[in-house]
Design a protein around this motif. Structure first.
Motif: not given
Ligand code: ADP
Ligand code: F6P
Length: 464
Positions: A160-167, A188-201, A373-378
């Motif tokens: 599973f991948f979360l494209h937006i921030p985890w609050p 899910a076997d693996l849950v992915g976040f955009q930022e390390p802060g998201g996975s630790s929260n 979450g990221m911003n790909l335009v940048a």
């Protein structure tokens, strides 16, 4: 669909949207948003099946082949579109997960629709996945799918991948269905976040709310199933964008655009979905004040803002559209000359080649979301802007700020700070801007969409 797939992506959106043309015909258009931009090249390289909604309520569409993979449309009724998509996904979760920059609404019937539709997506994925297949579920609209799918098909590898921030925990706790969401994701076997802060929260929340054993990034969900949470910052097909931007057609289009704009000395550019998380109100006010105070001369500088229509029936988005129309109209009526607007604003979707041409001509790219979450335009700007002195002004609240350290970072809520940073980005010595852009280019050339996908899928494959 006759053939089963060993690789399946499940996302609310398909890469293409079914639209009815003005003459009553049917057309397919690239779907909006960063998820599709990022995953499309991954699917082209991997093949397999993409399960998702085709963008037209109350219509059933048969699976079809697209760019070397199968597209498996999941239908939604008009009521489900209102309650699951516009309601729970985009008026509850979206504002909640973006630091409540708008007020999240909680309605029990929206939640019920979210459960029903998530089950439909899980069933559709279970139907197309081959024995032992890898299924990669995407984003906040489908957080219950991992667990539902595991119950239907315990043989699958589920990511599973979360494209937006985890609050932050304090905000997530407001959600009446917080435990159901955590349980859904832990399927899910693996849950992915955009930022390390998201996975630790996320792991902290799991520890507090579920009582499950958590060791480092691993959650012991049952005797036979563990779930791992990690950060995988998403990216773009850097080479693909760079090649497009160097093509003769795009170069010609960029020259045409400059001609239409009257060859300004400085082009500031904003490109976003028209979304209240993107900080458009603050950005336009800051640009307007720079023109009004004479710091920018409308005969020499222009601010070009492109906004893709998005979620147009949701109240907050309707209000945003009206506010932006009013703000731009007011500023342009007060500054600039006849036939020369300070702000050029377009509310429309452009082909990718036009986006690349716009990135080429932008001296200062303005990416100032309140939360992203990221911003790909940048990243697209960095990939497309040719050598020379471009500059990226980037909100510190975009996930991309963690990687794009040499951008001009700003707090988009601080209007004076935003104004002075915009001016610095436009006027710093060319050498300094070139040095920053070189470092940024190196970052996006080495941290590509392939690296992201291989990192996530490699970990999913090797989990024990
Ligand atoms: P989000 O996923 O929240 O929309 P991103 O910045 O990550 O934000 O991704 C936005 C994507 O949409 C980018 O690939 C960008 O090129 C594309 N996009 C944004 N505005 C337009 C537009 N007006 N026309 C075409 N594509 C657009
Ligand atoms: O990247 C965030 C995201 O919300 C995706 O999940 C979504 O597909 C995209 O932006 C565009 O939003 P929507 O699908 O609601 O038009």
């Amino acid at each position: 669909m006759s053939q089963l797939a060993s690789f399946v992506v499940v996302a609310n959106r398909l890469p293409v949207d079914r639209v009815v043309t003005p003459d009553g015909g049917v057309d397919w258009r690239t779907s909006p948003g960063g998820l599709v931009t990022a995953l499309e090249p991954v699917m082209r390289r991997h093949g397999g099946a993409w399960v998702g909604w085709h963008g037209a309520p109350d219509e059933t569409v048969e699976p079809f082949d697209h760019d070397g993979y199968s597209v498996v449309p999941v239908p939604l009724t008009t009521l489900e579109h209102n309650e699951y998509y516009e309601g729970f996904s985009n008026a509850t979760l979206w504002p909640l997960y973006h630091d409540t920059v708008a007020f999240p609404e909680f309605h029990r019937e929206w939640w019920d629709a979210y459960v029903t539709v998530n089950r439909r997506f899980a069933e559709a994925a279970a139907e197309v996945a081959a024995e032992g297949a890898t299924v990669w579920v995407q984003d906040y609209q489908l957080q219950l799918v991992p667990r539902m799918l595991r119950e239907l098909r315990p043989d699958l590898k589920i990511g599973f991948f979360l494209h937006i921030p985890w609050p932050p925990i304090e905000i997530f706790r407001q959600l009446p269905w917080r435990d159901e969401i955590l349980e859904g994701l832990l399927g899910a076997d693996l849950v992915g976040f955009q930022e390390p802060g998201g996975s630790s929260n996320f792991l902290r929340l799991v520890r507090r709310r579920t009582g499950l054993k958590v060791e480092r990034d691993r959650v012991y969900v049952t005797d036979t199933h563990t779930s791992i949470a990690r950060a995988y910052p998403i990216s773009i097909d850097t080479q693909g964008f760079a090649e497009l931007a160097r093509s003769p057609e795009v170069i010609a289009e960029s020259e045409q655009l400059l001609e239409e704009l009257g060859h300004p000395k400085v082009v500031f550019l904003g490109v976003d979905r028209l979304d209240y998380t993107k900080g458009l109100r603050q950005r336009i006010r800051a640009m307007g004040e720079l023109f009004a105070e004479g710091k920018l001369d409308p005969s020499e500088a222009v601010f070009l803002q492109i906004a893709t229509p998005s979620r147009e029936r949701v109240d907050e988005y309707k209000k945003l559209r009206d506010d932006i129309d009013l703000l731009v109209g007011r500023i342009n009526s007060e500054v600039g000359g006849i036939g020369r607007s300070a702000i050029v604003y377009r509310h429309t979707h452009y082909p990718r080649a036009t986006m690349a041409a716009l990135y080429r001509i932008a001296d200062v790219m303005v990416v100032t979301p309140l939360r992203d979450g990221m911003n790909l335009v940048a990243k697209e700007y960095i990939a497309c802007h040719p050598g020379g002195a471009g500059a990226l002004v980037l909100s510190e609240f975009a996930g991309a700020a963690l990687e794009l350290k040499q951008a001009y970072h700003v707090n988009p809520y601080d209007l004076n700070g935003l104004k002075s940073t915009l001016m610095r980005a436009a006027t710093d010595p060319v050498k300094d801007r070139q040095r920053r852009m070189r470092a940024l280019r190196k970052q996006v050339q080495t941290h590509t969409i392939d690296r992201w996908a291989n990192g996530f899928l490699g970990d999913l494959e090797n989990l024990s």
